[in-house]
Design an enzyme around this catalytic site. Structure first.
Site, PDB file in Angstrom:
ATOM      1  N   CYS A  70      13.638  11.215   6.677  1.00 38.45           N
ATOM      2  CA  CYS A  70      13.466  10.843   8.081  1.00 38.45           C
ATOM      3  C   CYS A  70      14.766  10.996   8.856  1.00 38.45           C
ATOM      4  CB  CYS A  70      12.976   9.414   8.187  1.00 38.45           C
ATOM      5  SG  CYS A  70      14.048   8.269   7.316  1.00 38.45           S
ATOM      6  N   LYS A  73       0.887  -1.174   0.000  1.00 41.81           N
ATOM      7  CA  LYS A  73       0.000   0.000   0.000  1.00 41.81           C
ATOM      8  C   LYS A  73       0.918   1.215   0.000  1.00 41.81           C
ATOM      9  CE  LYS A  73      -1.835   2.979   1.972  1.00 41.81           C
ATOM     10  NZ  LYS A  73      -1.574   4.393   1.585  1.00 41.81           N
ATOM     11  N   GLU A 102       8.754  16.751  15.292  1.00 44.55           N
ATOM     12  CA  GLU A 102       9.221  16.541  13.918  1.00 44.55           C
ATOM     13  C   GLU A 102       8.426  17.439  12.972  1.00 44.55           C
ATOM     14  OE1 GLU A 102       8.116  12.912  11.778  1.00 44.55           O
ATOM     15  OE2 GLU A 102      10.172  12.754  11.077  1.00 44.55           O
ATOM     16  N   GLU A 118       9.642   1.645  10.919  1.00 39.38           N
ATOM     17  CA  GLU A 118      10.606   2.742  10.776  1.00 39.38           C
ATOM     18  C   GLU A 118       9.800   4.028  10.860  1.00 39.38           C
ATOM     19  OE1 GLU A 118      12.770   1.873   7.196  1.00 39.38           O
ATOM     20  OE2 GLU A 118      13.701   0.130   8.108  1.00 39.38           O
TER      21      GLU A 118
HETATM   22  P1  NAD Z   1       2.163   8.583   7.375  1.00 43.88           P
HETATM   23  O1  NAD Z   1       2.289   7.817   8.633  1.00 43.88           O
HETATM   24  O2  NAD Z   1       1.150   9.663   7.303  1.00 43.88           O
HETATM   25  O3  NAD Z   1       1.807   7.614   6.162  1.00 43.88           O
HETATM   26  C1  NAD Z   1       2.634   6.529   5.822  1.00 43.88           C
HETATM   27  C2  NAD Z   1       1.784   5.461   5.151  1.00 43.88           C
HETATM   28  O4  NAD Z   1       0.851   4.960   6.099  1.00 43.88           O
HETATM   29  C3  NAD Z   1       0.971   5.963   3.972  1.00 43.88           C
HETATM   30  O5  NAD Z   1       0.977   4.970   2.969  1.00 43.88           O
HETATM   31  C4  NAD Z   1      -0.418   6.137   4.567  1.00 43.88           C
HETATM   32  O6  NAD Z   1      -1.454   6.020   3.645  1.00 43.88           O
HETATM   33  C5  NAD Z   1      -0.454   4.984   5.552  1.00 43.88           C
HETATM   34  N1  NAD Z   1      -1.398   5.143   6.658  1.00 43.88           N
HETATM   35  C6  NAD Z   1      -1.785   6.286   7.261  1.00 43.88           C
HETATM   36  N2  NAD Z   1      -2.669   5.998   8.260  1.00 43.88           N
HETATM   37  C7  NAD Z   1      -2.819   4.654   8.272  1.00 43.88           C
HETATM   38  C8  NAD Z   1      -3.616   3.761   9.062  1.00 43.88           C
HETATM   39  N3  NAD Z   1      -4.416   4.202  10.036  1.00 43.88           N
HETATM   40  N4  NAD Z   1      -3.521   2.447   8.819  1.00 43.88           N
HETATM   41  C9  NAD Z   1      -2.718   1.977   7.840  1.00 43.88           C
HETATM   42  N5  NAD Z   1      -1.974   2.778   7.047  1.00 43.88           N
HETATM   43  C10 NAD Z   1      -2.009   4.101   7.266  1.00 43.88           C
HETATM   44  O7  NAD Z   1       3.612   9.115   7.024  1.00 43.88           O
HETATM   45  P2  NAD Z   1       4.041  10.038   5.800  1.00 43.88           P
HETATM   46  O8  NAD Z   1       3.522  11.412   6.050  1.00 43.88           O
HETATM   47  O9  NAD Z   1       3.703   9.350   4.530  1.00 43.88           O
HETATM   48  O10 NAD Z   1       5.630  10.029   5.925  1.00 43.88           O
HETATM   49  C11 NAD Z   1       6.344  10.916   6.722  1.00 43.88           C
HETATM   50  C12 NAD Z   1       6.741  10.266   8.023  1.00 43.88           C
HETATM   51  O11 NAD Z   1       7.474   9.082   7.750  1.00 43.88           O
HETATM   52  C13 NAD Z   1       7.647  11.103   8.882  1.00 43.88           C
HETATM   53  O12 NAD Z   1       7.255  10.978  10.226  1.00 43.88           O
HETATM   54  C14 NAD Z   1       9.016  10.452   8.689  1.00 43.88           C
HETATM   55  O13 NAD Z   1       9.933  10.656   9.737  1.00 43.88           O
HETATM   56  C15 NAD Z   1       8.649   9.032   8.545  1.00 43.88           C
HETATM   57  N6  NAD Z   1       9.698   8.294   7.841  1.00 43.88           N
HETATM   58  C16 NAD Z   1      10.488   7.443   8.559  1.00 43.88           C
HETATM   59  C17 NAD Z   1      11.510   6.752   7.925  1.00 43.88           C
HETATM   60  C18 NAD Z   1      12.418   5.824   8.687  1.00 43.88           C
HETATM   61  O14 NAD Z   1      13.160   5.079   8.056  1.00 43.88           O
HETATM   62  N7  NAD Z   1      12.391   5.815  10.007  1.00 43.88           N
HETATM   63  C19 NAD Z   1      11.701   6.922   6.561  1.00 43.88           C
HETATM   64  C20 NAD Z   1      10.872   7.793   5.863  1.00 43.88           C
HETATM   65  C21 NAD Z   1       9.854   8.477   6.514  1.00 43.88           C
END
Ligand code: NAD
Length: 467
Positions: free
Chosen positions: A269, A159, A371, A235
């Site tokens: 991230c 997804k 963040e 992550e």
């Molecule tokens: P997000 O959590 O909003 O979304 C990530 C994914 O989760 C998307 O595909 C979204 O549709 C899905 N999602 C959202 N709510 C959900 C739910 N209730 N159930 C299942 N899936 C759900 O994150 P984002 O805005 O896409 O990405 C940014 C964040 O990701 C930042 O916090 C960043 O630090 C983190 N990040 C971490 C790493 C790492 O390696 N630690 C790498 C990249 C990004």
């Protein structure tokens, strides 16, 4: 259907089918069935050979992947050409090769009858893996999970982020051409709550969920996975510090901090949002960082002079701008940027923000604690090593840290004490895919990369054979 909107100029890129419960059920059933199809019967060598073909297939369509990734994210082509697409392809080869060379363990056990027993361990696929990925490095972070999952013999339901749906779909075409059997790689588009993301995490036939995204989304997914006790690998977010000691090589520290604060418009991230600078060099560091920051060139992905794109969406722009406002309310001196840049008319509907540097904030301010995930950093002076370690660790997160010093004894001493899964000394984002990757505290659960991902992507079994 939902709209995929360009962050560069607000235009419509595509319309995307939103998957709901029915589509997730179908994809999970296909993935489950494929475990017992040709994929499940292949040898490790055969599977690894196919994954090499997948990597080659991505490389053969490099320019198409590049264009699609830059259209969805708005990032400069120069960046995606170096990072997103080549690493997206490399993730298949690295893990295909790695799993072929991992030994098991064995122990001989003495028994009262004198004949003994032999214990040996083997790894088997976990099953159907749900992959939920974010928008900041769409292909790279998705294949970082799909590569090891498939190398270990699992099947996946992916997804991708609703913001960046295209390259995950294109990868399906590459998989088919490479000979990956039907049902092994499935993609369902959609959102989180009440959409594909939530239905995937709640599905009882999904054996594990690997997720990269925000910490609070991770909490929701963990709750969903508690039903039926399904495994997770997370992550999550970060609020990463950089520590710049007075004995650093200033050129290197400036260059590294420029990248760690502003690359990918700050949407990394591992990026740095807190920069602790030792007081004797604070003023010089600030002047030089501001100077470099003011030289960033904003522009469209295909503008060869541009090295700074928009944020991923108008929604994320509003979030970042709310922190720009809050910084001023919390007493920041805005040293650079702080608002929306003046863009040409055709780009004004895009999600642009200025690269921003603040001073004058204290450690308790929300912009120093939360963040932001934008192109901004707070510069904070420090006076001694012990104190800066305490301040760097004074956060709920523990993902990454960059230390800038030419004194190796200090580097080793400080690195050991920093609460972060990944620590760079005199570099940033230098990644060896064989090394562990993940966060401490609220930045993640588990480690991916190298052999460490096998903890999640494979089940380790012990066979005890009585002689
Ligand atoms: P997000 O959590 O909003 O979304 C990530 C994914 O989760 C998307 O595909 C979204 O549709 C899905 N999602 C959202 N709510 C959900 C739910 N209730 N159930 C299942 N899936 C759900 O994150 P984002 O805005 O896409 O990405 C940014 C964040 O990701 C930042 O916090 C960043 O630090 C983190 N990040 C971490 C790493 C790492 O390696 N630690 C790498 C990249 C990004």
């Amino acid at each position: 259907m939902f709209e995929n909107i360009s962050p560069v100029d607000g235009s419509l890129i595509s319309e995307v089918c939103e998957g709901k419960q029915a589509e997730i059920n179908q994809a999970v059933a296909a993935a489950k069935a494929a475990l017992n199809g040709p994929w499940g019967k292949m040898t490790q060598d055969e599977r690894s050979a196919i994954l090499h073909k997948v990597a080659d297939g991505v490389t053969a369509r490099f320019d198409e992947f590049l264009a699609a990734e830059c259209r969805d994210t708005g990032k400069p082509e120069s960046l995606a050409r170096m990072i997103d697409i080549p690493r997206g392809a490399a993730n298949f080869k690295v893990f295909a090769d790695l799993v072929k060379n991992i030994p098991g363990e064995s122990f001989e056990l003495a028994t009262p009858d004198g004949a003994g027993a032999l214990n040996y361990s083997i790894r088997v696929p976990r099953g159907v893996i749900g992959v939920i990925s974010p928008w900041n490095l769409p292909l790279l972070l998705m294949t970082w999970k799909v590569g090891p999952a498939l190398a270990c013999g699992n099947t996946v339901v992916v997804k991708p982020s609703e913001e960046t749906p295209t390259t995950a779909t294109m990868l399906g075409e590459v998989m088919k051409e490479a000979g990956v059997p039907d049902g092994v790689y499935n993609v369902v588009h959609g959102f989180g709550p009440d959409s594909a993301g939530a239905y995937l995490t709640q599905h009882k036939d999904v054996d594990g969920i690997t997720f990269t995204g925000e910490t609070r989304t991770g909490e929701i997914i963990m709750r969903a996975c508690a039903n039926d006790l399904r495994n997770i690998s997370f992550e999550l977010g970060g609020k990463n510090p950089a520590i710049v000691f007075a004995d650093c090589d200033m050129d290197k520290a400036i260059e590294g901090t420029m990248r760690s604060a502003f690359a990918n418009c700050g949407q990394v991230c591992l990026g740095t949002e807190r920069v602790y600078v030792e007081r004797p060099i604070f003023d010089e560091f600030l002047i030089r960082l501001k100077e470099k920051g003011s030289q960033l060139v904003l522009g469209k992905p295909d503008d060869q002079k541009a090295n700074f794109g928009p944020l991923v969406s108008k929604e994320h722009q509003q979030k970042v701008l709310s922190y720009y406002k809050k910084a001023v309310e919390e007493g920041a001196t805005v040293e650079l940027g702080g608002g929306v840049p003046d863009m040409p008319t055709d780009l004004q509907a895009g999600a642009w923000v200025e690269p921003t540097i603040w001073t004058g904030l204290n450690d308790d301010c929300s912009v120093v604690r939360e963040e932001i995930f934008g192109p901004c950093c707070a510069l904070l002076p420090f006076d001694d090593e012990y104190d800066v370690i305490r301040r760097a660790n004074d956060t709920d997160y523990g993902l990454a840290c960059a230390i800038w010093t030419e004194n190796n004894s200090r580097a080793v001493r400080v690195a050991r004490q920093i609460d972060a899964g990944i620590i760079w000394v005199n570099s940033w984002f230098l990644r060896d895919l064989r090394t562990p990757f993940g966060g401490m505290k609220k930045s993640g659960i588990g480690r991916e990369g190298g052999v460490h991902g096998l903890e999640f992507y494979a089940e380790l079994k012990n066979v005890c054979l009585k002689v």
